[in-house]
Design a protein around this motif. Structure first.
Motif, PDB file in Angstrom:
ATOM      1  N   TYR A  50       0.585   5.122  19.603  1.00 46.53           N
ATOM      2  CA  TYR A  50       1.240   5.102  18.289  1.00 46.53           C
ATOM      3  C   TYR A  50       0.606   3.975  17.486  1.00 46.53           C
ATOM      4  O   TYR A  50       0.548   2.845  17.966  1.00 46.53           O
ATOM      5  N   PRO A  51       0.114   4.237  16.291  1.00 46.34           N
ATOM      6  CA  PRO A  51      -0.517   3.162  15.499  1.00 46.34           C
ATOM      7  C   PRO A  51       0.474   2.024  15.230  1.00 46.34           C
ATOM      8  O   PRO A  51       1.581   2.264  14.747  1.00 46.34           O
ATOM      9  N   ILE A  52       0.096   0.817  15.560  1.00 49.66           N
ATOM     10  CA  ILE A  52       0.975  -0.344  15.441  1.00 49.66           C
ATOM     11  C   ILE A  52       1.449  -0.542  14.001  1.00 49.66           C
ATOM     12  O   ILE A  52       2.591  -0.938  13.770  1.00 49.66           O
ATOM     13  N   GLU A  53       0.595  -0.229  13.039  1.00 42.71           N
ATOM     14  CA  GLU A  53       0.967  -0.394  11.632  1.00 42.71           C
ATOM     15  C   GLU A  53       2.114   0.546  11.264  1.00 42.71           C
ATOM     16  O   GLU A  53       3.013   0.176  10.514  1.00 42.71           O
ATOM     17  N   LEU A  54       2.087   1.759  11.785  1.00 42.05           N
ATOM     18  CA  LEU A  54       3.168   2.709  11.521  1.00 42.05           C
ATOM     19  C   LEU A  54       4.446   2.273  12.233  1.00 42.05           C
ATOM     20  O   LEU A  54       5.539   2.344  11.666  1.00 42.05           O
ATOM     21  N   ALA A  55       4.316   1.821  13.477  1.00 37.81           N
ATOM     22  CA  ALA A  55       5.484   1.389  14.243  1.00 37.81           C
ATOM     23  C   ALA A  55       6.166   0.199  13.581  1.00 37.81           C
ATOM     24  O   ALA A  55       7.391   0.169  13.449  1.00 37.81           O
ATOM     25  N   ARG A  56       5.394  -0.783  13.148  1.00 33.39           N
ATOM     26  CA  ARG A  56       5.970  -1.962  12.487  1.00 33.39           C
ATOM     27  C   ARG A  56       6.741  -1.590  11.226  1.00 33.39           C
ATOM     28  O   ARG A  56       7.725  -2.224  10.889  1.00 33.39           O
ATOM     29  N   SER A  57       6.252  -0.562  10.535  1.00 35.63           N
ATOM     30  CA  SER A  57       6.900  -0.141   9.290  1.00 35.63           C
ATOM     31  C   SER A  57       7.982   0.910   9.529  1.00 35.63           C
ATOM     32  O   SER A  57       8.631   1.350   8.589  1.00 35.63           O
ATOM     33  N   GLY A  58       8.147   1.331  10.770  1.00 32.76           N
ATOM     34  CA  GLY A  58       9.158   2.335  11.089  1.00 32.76           C
ATOM     35  C   GLY A  58       8.808   3.716  10.558  1.00 32.76           C
ATOM     36  O   GLY A  58       9.684   4.545  10.332  1.00 32.76           O
ATOM     37  N   ILE A  59       7.521   3.982  10.367  1.00 34.49           N
ATOM     38  CA  ILE A  59       7.086   5.262   9.795  1.00 34.49           C
ATOM     39  C   ILE A  59       6.886   6.286  10.904  1.00 34.49           C
ATOM     40  O   ILE A  59       6.217   6.038  11.893  1.00 34.49           O
ATOM     41  N   LYS A  60       7.501   7.440  10.709  1.00 31.21           N
ATOM     42  CA  LYS A  60       7.307   8.571  11.605  1.00 31.21           C
ATOM     43  C   LYS A  60       7.042   9.794  10.755  1.00 31.21           C
ATOM     44  O   LYS A  60       7.332   9.806   9.559  1.00 31.21           O
ATOM     45  N   GLY A  61       6.453  10.816  11.340  1.00 31.26           N
ATOM     46  CA  GLY A  61       6.128  12.006  10.575  1.00 31.26           C
ATOM     47  C   GLY A  61       5.144  12.878  11.313  1.00 31.26           C
ATOM     48  O   GLY A  61       5.045  12.816  12.533  1.00 31.26           O
ATOM     49  N   CYS A  62       4.387  13.685  10.542  1.00 32.65           N
ATOM     50  CA  CYS A  62       3.439  14.602  11.169  1.00 32.65           C
ATOM     51  C   CYS A  62       2.228  14.796  10.273  1.00 32.65           C
ATOM     52  O   CYS A  62       2.268  14.507   9.073  1.00 32.65           O
ATOM     53  N   ALA A  63       1.162  15.291  10.869  1.00 31.06           N
ATOM     54  CA  ALA A  63      -0.061  15.596  10.124  1.00 31.06           C
ATOM     55  C   ALA A  63      -0.734  16.794  10.777  1.00 31.06           C
ATOM     56  O   ALA A  63      -0.732  16.927  12.004  1.00 31.06           O
ATOM     57  N   VAL A  64      -1.290  17.657   9.944  1.00 34.81           N
ATOM     58  CA  VAL A  64      -2.087  18.787  10.419  1.00 34.81           C
ATOM     59  C   VAL A  64      -3.508  18.529   9.949  1.00 34.81           C
ATOM     60  O   VAL A  64      -3.740  18.282   8.764  1.00 34.81           O
ATOM     61  N   LEU A  65      -4.447  18.524  10.903  1.00 35.83           N
ATOM     62  CA  LEU A  65      -5.833  18.203  10.600  1.00 35.83           C
ATOM     63  C   LEU A  65      -6.779  19.292  11.085  1.00 35.83           C
ATOM     64  O   LEU A  65      -6.580  19.852  12.156  1.00 35.83           O
ATOM     65  N   SER A  66      -7.792  19.539  10.291  1.00 35.10           N
ATOM     66  CA  SER A  66      -8.844  20.476  10.656  1.00 35.10           C
ATOM     67  C   SER A  66     -10.109  19.649  10.880  1.00 35.10           C
ATOM     68  O   SER A  66     -10.352  18.678  10.164  1.00 35.10           O
ATOM     69  N   PHE A  67     -10.914  20.024  11.870  1.00 37.25           N
ATOM     70  CA  PHE A  67     -12.119  19.245  12.171  1.00 37.25           C
ATOM     71  C   PHE A  67     -13.089  20.085  12.981  1.00 37.25           C
ATOM     72  O   PHE A  67     -12.746  21.159  13.465  1.00 37.25           O
ATOM     73  N   ASN A  68     -14.274  19.567  13.106  1.00 37.67           N
ATOM     74  CA  ASN A  68     -15.305  20.206  13.921  1.00 37.67           C
ATOM     75  C   ASN A  68     -15.600  19.323  15.125  1.00 37.67           C
ATOM     76  O   ASN A  68     -15.528  18.096  15.036  1.00 37.67           O
ATOM     77  N   ILE A  69     -15.955  19.971  16.214  1.00 37.75           N
ATOM     78  CA  ILE A  69     -16.453  19.261  17.386  1.00 37.75           C
ATOM     79  C   ILE A  69     -17.924  19.656  17.478  1.00 37.75           C
ATOM     80  O   ILE A  69     -18.258  20.846  17.537  1.00 37.75           O
ATOM     81  N   SER A  70     -18.789  18.657  17.443  1.00 36.84           N
ATOM     82  CA  SER A  70     -20.230  18.923  17.451  1.00 36.84           C
ATOM     83  C   SER A  70     -20.694  19.413  18.815  1.00 36.84           C
ATOM     84  O   SER A  70     -19.956  19.353  19.802  1.00 36.84           O
TER      85      SER A  70
END
Length: 146
Positions: A51-71
């Motif tokens: 869990y990113p420490i910056e998000l934890a310190r700020s109490g931020i939770k949520g979600c993200a959908v990401l698209s990417f390529n694997i070379s």
């Protein structure tokens, strides 16, 4: 006497700090948006992402959908945020996290070829144990991200 006073002061500070501090339990759930059993690549490190420490310190939770390529060599490339809640923070840290991931062939028979993937990352905090935060994250992953 001076040492005794310093030790007493330190002990009092430790008690007051520990009585105020509380444990924060967090989990990151990784879900393939289009699950299939014939992926060419799998994450080299199958452990739960940190869990990113910056998000934890700020109490931020949520979600993200990401698209990417694997070379062809197993490197994450062209990471694009499809959706993120909250928009500014979770997407940014998800992209940063995903860019560091290394990929290995999913099977020994699979030929190394590029692959396009879409993942959902859920960042969850709360509960009184790691198990409770993991359960909350699995429930959150069932909801729409957006």
């Amino acid at each position: 006497m001076k040492n005794l006073l310093a030790l007493t002061a330190f002990a009092l500070m430790s008690v007051s700090i520990s009585s105020v501090a509380k444990n924060i339990y967090a989990d990151v759930q990784v879900t393939d948006v289009k699950p299939t059993s014939d992926f060419i690549w799998k994450r080299a490190n199958q452990n739960t992402p940190k869990y990113p420490i910056e998000l934890a310190r700020s109490g931020i939770k949520g979600c993200a959908v990401l698209s990417f390529n694997i070379s062809k060599s197993g490197k994450t490339e062209n990471v694009e945020i499809i959706n993120s809640v909250p928009k500014k923070y979770v997407g940014k840290y998800s992209r940063k996290m995903l860019r560091k991931w290394k990929w290995v062939p999913a099977s020994t028979v699979a030929e190394s070829a590029p692959e396009k993937r879409t993942l959902r990352l859920d960042f969850c905090m709360g509960g009184e144990s790691t198990e409770q935060s993991q359960i909350a994250c699995k429930q959150q992953a069932q909801l729409a991200c957006g």
